[in-house]
Design a protein around this motif. Structure first.
Motif, PDB file in Angstrom:
ATOM      1  N   THR A  31      21.004  63.503  47.875  1.00  0.00           N
ATOM      2  CA  THR A  31      21.147  62.601  49.025  1.00  0.00           C
ATOM      3  C   THR A  31      21.838  61.316  48.609  1.00  0.00           C
ATOM      4  O   THR A  31      21.770  60.887  47.451  1.00  0.00           O
ATOM      5  CB  THR A  31      19.774  62.285  49.646  1.00  0.00           C
ATOM      6  OG1 THR A  31      19.945  61.481  50.813  1.00  0.00           O
ATOM      7  CG2 THR A  31      18.876  61.548  48.665  1.00  0.00           C
ATOM      8  N   ALA A  49      21.410  60.284  53.917  1.00  0.00           N
ATOM      9  CA  ALA A  49      20.208  59.586  54.369  1.00  0.00           C
ATOM     10  C   ALA A  49      20.194  58.173  53.805  1.00  0.00           C
ATOM     11  O   ALA A  49      20.742  57.907  52.729  1.00  0.00           O
ATOM     12  CB  ALA A  49      18.954  60.339  53.921  1.00  0.00           C
ATOM     13  N   ASP A  55      11.294  56.913  57.805  1.00  0.00           N
ATOM     14  CA  ASP A  55      11.256  58.216  58.462  1.00  0.00           C
ATOM     15  C   ASP A  55      12.200  59.205  57.784  1.00  0.00           C
ATOM     16  O   ASP A  55      11.861  60.381  57.592  1.00  0.00           O
ATOM     17  CB  ASP A  55      11.626  58.084  59.939  1.00  0.00           C
ATOM     18  CG  ASP A  55      10.550  57.390  60.760  1.00  0.00           C
ATOM     19  OD1 ASP A  55       9.404  57.304  60.272  1.00  0.00           O
ATOM     20  OD2 ASP A  55      10.860  56.931  61.874  1.00  0.00           O
ATOM     21  N   ALA A  56      13.396  58.724  57.425  1.00  0.00           N
ATOM     22  CA  ALA A  56      14.366  59.600  56.766  1.00  0.00           C
ATOM     23  C   ALA A  56      13.849  60.067  55.409  1.00  0.00           C
ATOM     24  O   ALA A  56      14.019  61.231  55.030  1.00  0.00           O
ATOM     25  CB  ALA A  56      15.702  58.879  56.605  1.00  0.00           C
ATOM     26  N   VAL A  58      10.641  60.301  54.457  1.00  0.00           N
ATOM     27  CA  VAL A  58       9.508  61.212  54.647  1.00  0.00           C
ATOM     28  C   VAL A  58      10.016  62.617  54.954  1.00  0.00           C
ATOM     29  O   VAL A  58       9.526  63.605  54.385  1.00  0.00           O
ATOM     30  CB  VAL A  58       8.581  60.703  55.768  1.00  0.00           C
ATOM     31  CG1 VAL A  58       7.547  61.766  56.128  1.00  0.00           C
ATOM     32  CG2 VAL A  58       7.886  59.416  55.339  1.00  0.00           C
ATOM     33  N   GLU A  59      11.002  62.706  55.799  1.00  0.00           N
ATOM     34  CA  GLU A  59      11.563  64.020  56.141  1.00  0.00           C
ATOM     35  C   GLU A  59      12.245  64.655  54.930  1.00  0.00           C
ATOM     36  O   GLU A  59      12.106  65.851  54.672  1.00  0.00           O
ATOM     37  CB  GLU A  59      12.564  63.860  57.285  1.00  0.00           C
ATOM     38  CG  GLU A  59      13.194  65.177  57.730  1.00  0.00           C
ATOM     39  CD  GLU A  59      14.140  64.999  58.905  1.00  0.00           C
ATOM     40  OE1 GLU A  59      14.778  66.004  59.293  1.00  0.00           O
ATOM     41  OE2 GLU A  59      14.252  63.870  59.427  1.00  0.00           O
ATOM     42  N   LEU A  60      12.960  63.841  54.175  1.00  0.00           N
ATOM     43  CA  LEU A  60      13.717  64.332  53.021  1.00  0.00           C
ATOM     44  C   LEU A  60      12.809  64.912  51.940  1.00  0.00           C
ATOM     45  O   LEU A  60      13.126  65.918  51.306  1.00  0.00           O
ATOM     46  CB  LEU A  60      14.544  63.183  52.445  1.00  0.00           C
ATOM     47  CG  LEU A  60      15.563  63.507  51.366  1.00  0.00           C
ATOM     48  CD1 LEU A  60      16.726  64.283  51.954  1.00  0.00           C
ATOM     49  CD2 LEU A  60      16.058  62.218  50.724  1.00  0.00           C
ATOM     50  N   GLU A  62       9.846  66.240  52.184  1.00  0.00           N
ATOM     51  CA  GLU A  62       8.907  67.289  52.591  1.00  0.00           C
ATOM     52  C   GLU A  62       9.050  68.502  51.674  1.00  0.00           C
ATOM     53  O   GLU A  62      10.140  69.030  51.472  1.00  0.00           O
ATOM     54  CB  GLU A  62       9.153  67.701  54.035  1.00  0.00           C
ATOM     55  CG  GLU A  62       8.173  68.744  54.537  1.00  0.00           C
ATOM     56  CD  GLU A  62       8.396  69.121  55.992  1.00  0.00           C
ATOM     57  OE1 GLU A  62       7.662  70.002  56.492  1.00  0.00           O
ATOM     58  OE2 GLU A  62       9.308  68.541  56.624  1.00  0.00           O
ATOM     59  N   ALA A  96       6.937  57.760  50.942  1.00  0.00           N
ATOM     60  CA  ALA A  96       7.262  59.118  51.379  1.00  0.00           C
ATOM     61  C   ALA A  96       6.743  60.146  50.387  1.00  0.00           C
ATOM     62  O   ALA A  96       6.274  61.224  50.783  1.00  0.00           O
ATOM     63  CB  ALA A  96       8.775  59.264  51.552  1.00  0.00           C
ATOM     64  N   ARG A  99       3.000  60.483  51.115  1.00  0.00           N
ATOM     65  CA  ARG A  99       2.713  61.206  52.361  1.00  0.00           C
ATOM     66  C   ARG A  99       2.987  62.707  52.236  1.00  0.00           C
ATOM     67  O   ARG A  99       2.383  63.507  52.947  1.00  0.00           O
ATOM     68  CB  ARG A  99       3.537  60.618  53.507  1.00  0.00           C
ATOM     69  CG  ARG A  99       3.165  59.180  53.846  1.00  0.00           C
ATOM     70  CD  ARG A  99       3.867  58.710  55.097  1.00  0.00           C
ATOM     71  NE  ARG A  99       3.660  57.280  55.324  1.00  0.00           N
ATOM     72  CZ  ARG A  99       4.073  56.622  56.412  1.00  0.00           C
ATOM     73  NH1 ARG A  99       4.721  57.287  57.365  1.00  0.00           N
ATOM     74  NH2 ARG A  99       3.861  55.329  56.539  1.00  0.00           N
ATOM     75  N   ASN A 100       3.872  63.079  51.314  1.00  0.00           N
ATOM     76  CA  ASN A 100       4.228  64.484  51.145  1.00  0.00           C
ATOM     77  C   ASN A 100       3.548  65.141  49.945  1.00  0.00           C
ATOM     78  O   ASN A 100       3.808  66.317  49.666  1.00  0.00           O
ATOM     79  CB  ASN A 100       5.745  64.621  51.000  1.00  0.00           C
ATOM     80  CG  ASN A 100       6.478  64.548  52.325  1.00  0.00           C
ATOM     81  OD1 ASN A 100       6.348  65.428  53.167  1.00  0.00           O
ATOM     82  ND2 ASN A 100       7.248  63.488  52.522  1.00  0.00           N
TER      83      ASN A 100
END
Length: 278
Positions: A31, A49, A55-56, A58-60, A62, A96, A99-100
């Motif tokens: 990224t 990203a 938010d970006a 956290v999604e990345l 996962e 992030a 959270r993951n």
């Protein structure tokens, strides 16, 4: 390993890590802010990203096992720029990761977190932070963030204080050089060491004139092979006598130790190299 995320994949150093990291996992997600990074390696995907977006991130992250974090501004810059990219961006990566359930963050810290220490002190890993710029201050923040997230949330971290990872072409680099091969070796050991907790290591090659002591990082298995001494005779012969009252020559941060806050330190290194060639 199933999935590794590499930030800063379009950068000078991050781009060199794509192939070796891809061999260490089933899926490498690279990224950066660039629109693309060219041909992708086997098992690699690319996601554009922004580190400044939680938010970006956290999604990345996962499903990731680890994140190798090389993204950010790689030079001294105005405070607001450093704040968004290097400080808020670092928080977003660690948050992030938490959270993951990511196991570990491998972080490209920098010599500039301790750049105002003198070369002759040959500091170890227990030396206090002594940043030379806003850029170095952001590295201090991120190292402390890494320590906090290990102590309070169990996210392992290896903070690599990278030195002069570029061709050795000036007098300072004889003591501070990090070869590209040793960089890759360092990142590999930071990723595959079974247990690291919170660790700091100097990203420096096996230079005869190394200005820091890496003894307390031996548990990582980092054993650099290259030595800048091979370049010393030619470089010293072409270099005028150094001013021993100039902090750029005395401090391990080099020109970053004297640059005005907010102004490029890399430009000072460029001038140093040009002076040697004149």
């Amino acid at each position: 390993m199933k999935k590794i995320v590499l930030t800063g994949a379009a950068g000078q150093l991050g781009s060199r890590l794509r192939a070796p990291l891809g061999k260490m996992c089933d899926e490498l997600v690279s990224t950066d802010l660039a629109d693309d990074i060219g041909a992708l390696k086997a098992g690699e995907s690319y996601v554009k990203a922004d580190l400044a977006s939680l938010d970006a991130m956290v999604e990345l992250l996962e499903g990731a096992d680890m994140v190798v974090h090389f993204g950010a501004i790689g030079d001294e810059a105005p405070w607001d720029d450093i704040l968004q990219s290097n400080i808020i961006g670092a928080y977003n990566v660690w948050e992030a990761a938490y959270r993951n359930g990511v196991k570990r963050v491998v972080y490209a810290s920098s010599v500039h977190a301790v750049g105002m220490h003198k070369k002759t002190d040959t500091i170890g890993l227990d030396a206090p932070h002594r940043p030379d710029t806003y850029y170095g201050l952001a590295k201090c923040f991120s190292e402390d963030l890494a320590s906090l997230y290990w102590d309070k949330r169990g996210i392992e971290a290896v903070c690599m204080r990278i030195f002069s990872c570029a061709p050795a072409n000036n007098a300072r680099s004889i003591g501070t050089w990090l070869s590209y091969d040793d960089l890759i070796h360092l990142v590999e050991r930071a990723v595959d060491s079974p247990v690291v907790g919170f660790s700091i290591v100097y990203g420096i090659s096996d230079n005869d004139r190394a200005v820091v002591d890496n003894t307390k990082a031996r548990h990582l298995g980092y054993r650099p092979k290259d030595n800048a001494e091979q370049f010393a005779k030619e470089i010293f012969a072409a270099t005028p006598p150094l001013d021993n009252t100039d902090l750029a020559n005395l401090c391990i941060g080099g020109p970053f130790a004297t640059v005005e806050l907010g102004n490029s330190g890399v430009a000072g290194i460029t001038r140093m190299n040009a002076s040697k060639d004149d």
